[in-house]
Design a protein around this motif. Structure first.
Motif, PDB file in Angstrom:
ATOM      1  N   LEU A  10       1.019  -1.312  -0.134  1.00 37.86           N
ATOM      2  CA  LEU A  10       0.116  -0.140  -0.053  1.00 37.86           C
ATOM      3  C   LEU A  10       0.814   1.178  -0.182  1.00 37.86           C
ATOM      4  O   LEU A  10       0.476   2.405  -0.543  1.00 37.86           O
ATOM      5  N   LEU A  11       2.152   1.353   0.596  1.00 36.50           N
ATOM      6  CA  LEU A  11       2.970   2.223   0.370  1.00 36.50           C
ATOM      7  C   LEU A  11       3.320   2.773  -0.948  1.00 36.50           C
ATOM      8  O   LEU A  11       3.482   3.884  -1.378  1.00 36.50           O
ATOM      9  N   LEU A  12       3.474   1.768  -1.841  1.00 36.30           N
ATOM     10  CA  LEU A  12       3.619   2.082  -3.429  1.00 36.30           C
ATOM     11  C   LEU A  12       2.474   2.954  -3.774  1.00 36.30           C
ATOM     12  O   LEU A  12       2.571   3.745  -4.592  1.00 36.30           O
ATOM     13  N   ALA A  18       0.678  10.162  -4.244  1.00 36.54           N
ATOM     14  CA  ALA A  18       1.117  11.450  -3.689  1.00 36.54           C
ATOM     15  C   ALA A  18       1.729  12.296  -4.956  1.00 36.54           C
ATOM     16  O   ALA A  18       1.874  13.587  -4.965  1.00 36.54           O
ATOM     17  N   ARG A  19       2.317  11.584  -5.968  1.00 35.42           N
ATOM     18  CA  ARG A  19       3.158  12.070  -7.053  1.00 35.42           C
ATOM     19  C   ARG A  19       2.277  12.619  -8.242  1.00 35.42           C
ATOM     20  O   ARG A  19       2.553  13.450  -8.874  1.00 35.42           O
ATOM     21  N   HIS A  20       1.102  11.485  -8.389  1.00 36.77           N
ATOM     22  CA  HIS A  20       0.407  11.600  -9.819  1.00 36.77           C
ATOM     23  C   HIS A  20      -0.968  12.505  -9.523  1.00 36.77           C
ATOM     24  O   HIS A  20      -1.434  13.098 -10.189  1.00 36.77           O
ATOM     25  N   ARG A  21      -1.443  12.367  -8.231  1.00 30.87           N
ATOM     26  CA  ARG A  21      -2.753  12.869  -8.061  1.00 30.87           C
ATOM     27  C   ARG A  21      -3.804  12.677  -8.588  1.00 30.87           C
ATOM     28  O   ARG A  21      -4.547  13.486  -8.940  1.00 30.87           O
ATOM     29  N   SER A  22      -3.867  11.286  -9.212  1.00 34.70           N
ATOM     30  CA  SER A  22      -4.732  10.748 -10.016  1.00 34.70           C
ATOM     31  C   SER A  22      -4.599   9.047  -9.906  1.00 34.70           C
ATOM     32  O   SER A  22      -3.790   8.397  -9.838  1.00 34.70           O
ATOM     33  N   VAL A  23      -6.037   8.634  -9.902  1.00 37.43           N
ATOM     34  CA  VAL A  23      -6.195   7.327  -9.703  1.00 37.43           C
ATOM     35  C   VAL A  23      -5.790   6.517 -11.043  1.00 37.43           C
ATOM     36  O   VAL A  23      -5.095   5.393 -10.848  1.00 37.43           O
ATOM     37  N   LEU A  69       2.470  12.888   5.532  1.00 38.90           N
ATOM     38  CA  LEU A  69       3.224  11.522   5.475  1.00 38.90           C
ATOM     39  C   LEU A  69       4.062  11.249   3.931  1.00 38.90           C
ATOM     40  O   LEU A  69       4.937  10.454   3.759  1.00 38.90           O
ATOM     41  N   ALA A  70       3.676  12.218   2.736  1.00 42.43           N
ATOM     42  CA  ALA A  70       4.026  11.660   1.475  1.00 42.43           C
ATOM     43  C   ALA A  70       5.825  11.866   1.555  1.00 42.43           C
ATOM     44  O   ALA A  70       6.296  10.791   0.792  1.00 42.43           O
ATOM     45  N   PRO A  71       6.764  12.684   2.212  1.00 47.28           N
ATOM     46  CA  PRO A  71       8.020  12.547   1.879  1.00 47.28           C
ATOM     47  C   PRO A  71       8.434  11.440   2.662  1.00 47.28           C
ATOM     48  O   PRO A  71       9.587  10.979   2.280  1.00 47.28           O
ATOM     49  N   VAL A  72       7.891  11.077   3.865  1.00 50.39           N
ATOM     50  CA  VAL A  72       8.279  10.086   4.535  1.00 50.39           C
ATOM     51  C   VAL A  72       8.189   8.917   3.929  1.00 50.39           C
ATOM     52  O   VAL A  72       9.219   7.894   3.707  1.00 50.39           O
ATOM     53  N   VAL A  73       7.217   8.491   3.482  1.00 47.36           N
ATOM     54  CA  VAL A  73       6.716   7.258   2.595  1.00 47.36           C
ATOM     55  C   VAL A  73       7.677   7.098   1.263  1.00 47.36           C
ATOM     56  O   VAL A  73       7.947   6.178   1.190  1.00 47.36           O
ATOM     57  N   GLN A  74       7.783   8.418   0.707  1.00 52.74           N
ATOM     58  CA  GLN A  74       8.514   8.268  -0.859  1.00 52.74           C
ATOM     59  C   GLN A  74      10.021   7.903  -0.226  1.00 52.74           C
ATOM     60  O   GLN A  74      10.731   6.985  -0.767  1.00 52.74           O
ATOM     61  N   SER A  75      10.567   8.287   1.044  1.00 48.03           N
ATOM     62  CA  SER A  75      11.895   7.938   1.535  1.00 48.03           C
ATOM     63  C   SER A  75      12.087   6.377   1.872  1.00 48.03           C
ATOM     64  O   SER A  75      13.184   5.880   1.176  1.00 48.03           O
ATOM     65  N   VAL A  76      10.812   5.880   2.282  1.00 49.85           N
ATOM     66  CA  VAL A  76      10.863   4.353   2.887  1.00 49.85           C
ATOM     67  C   VAL A  76      10.938   3.792   1.435  1.00 49.85           C
ATOM     68  O   VAL A  76      11.829   2.692   1.440  1.00 49.85           O
ATOM     69  N   VAL A  77      10.026   4.245   0.334  1.00 50.08           N
ATOM     70  CA  VAL A  77      10.220   3.186  -0.810  1.00 50.08           C
ATOM     71  C   VAL A  77      11.418   3.434  -1.671  1.00 50.08           C
ATOM     72  O   VAL A  77      11.939   2.238  -2.127  1.00 50.08           O
TER      73      VAL A  77
END
Length: 309
Positions: A10-12, A18-23, A69-77
């Protein structure tokens, strides 16, 4: 929240949203269908008890929690992709480390010169260490990572969990100092050979293939002196009536320092298969792959080729 209950995939989805802002664009980015992506977004919202991404006129905008959360999740990924899923490479030109080789004393003389020349050109900050260990200790040293490779004749390592690569096949040579007249010509009879005064070298107490060969024939040499180091022959052969039957490379190296005579024997000598060995835990390690490749390139020999004199 218990991490054991969280689907980390789900993190992906979160990172892509967060990057595309589109489903739809997120679905394309992660390789899922639009319904599957919408379902994953629903699970994310339930997990965080927050809408996370809300539809607006300009797209799916993040809520304050999602923005946080976006920058934290991006760093983890990115960390998972670059440091866990993608195996790190090995750059010998920049590496600053030590490689350890298990080899007897003759191996230091025979294998290291060519290796050092290549290292000076390709990996100037890499250091080498050569260790001599009993055969019984070689396996444990490789298993525990105390050495990267064992190089030489190690029949004890021809077993499960160890890989091997042949470098060359050699045999034995019978040598005496140039002034030794143990043989009137260049050949000994079997009786003369067995009765002669022998120096036998057994590094770490090892039995040679030659010992085994002679024992199976019921032939016993007259052993005057037993040594642990081959290079002691340089001091002990000159001016003596002693003979030594040694691996061919030993004869070549000793002959660089003293005048020798090679004597033909009345039996065919056994062959020695010289190989490099490594433990299976190092099979895919980039540094070990590079190092054993370099050692192979600098020490392999064509059939019949000998160590330069």
């Amino acid at each position: 929240m218990d991490i054991r209950t969280v689907d980390l995939n789900l993190l992906l989805i979160f990172d892509a949203m967060a990057r595309h802002r589109s489903v739809n664009k997120t679905a394309e980015a992660v390789g899922l269908s639009q319904p599957a992506t919408s379902g994953a977004l629903g699970r994310l919202r339930k997990l965080f008890n927050d809408p996370l991404f809300v539809r607006t006129g300009s797209g799916m905008e993040p809520t304050p929690l999602a923005a946080k959360l976006a920058p934290v999740v991006q760093s983890v990924v990115q960390t998972i992709q670059s440091e866990i899923l993608q195996q790190a490479g090995f750059n010998p030109a920049l590496a600053d480390r030590t490689f350890t080789i298990l080899t007897p004393d003759i191996g230091e003389v025979a294998f290291l010169p060519g290796l050092l020349k290549r290292l000076r050109l390709e990996a100037p900050e890499i250091r080498l260490r050569a260790l001599a260990k009993p055969r019984s200790a070689a396996a444990e040293a490789l298993e525990r990572g105390e050495a990267e490779l064992a190089v030489g004749f190690f029949p004890d390592l021809q077993r499960a969990n160890f890989f091997q690569q042949a470098l060359f096949t050699t045999s034995y040579a019978c040598i005496v100092c140039a002034g030794n007249d143990v043989a009137a010509g260049q050949r000994l009879t079997l009786r003369q050979y067995l009765a002669a005064r022998h120096i036998v070298v057994r590094p770490d107490g090892r039995e040679h293939e030659l010992d085994h060969f002679l024992n199976t024939k019921g032939w016993h040499r007259h052993v005057t002196l037993e040594l642990s180091h081959y290079m002691s022959l340089v001091a002990l052969l000159p001016g003596s009536d002693l003979i030594a039957t040694v691996p061919d490379d030993i004869a070549t190296v000793v002959g660089r320092h003293i005048e020798l005579k090679r004597i033909d024997l009345p039996f065919k000598m056994p062959q020695i298969k010289v190989q490099q060995y490594w433990h299976r835990r190092m099979q895919s390690d980039p540094a070990n792959k590079w190092f054993r490749g370099l050692l192979y390139e600098t020490n392999r020999r064509a059939p019949g080729a000998k160590l330069p004199g």
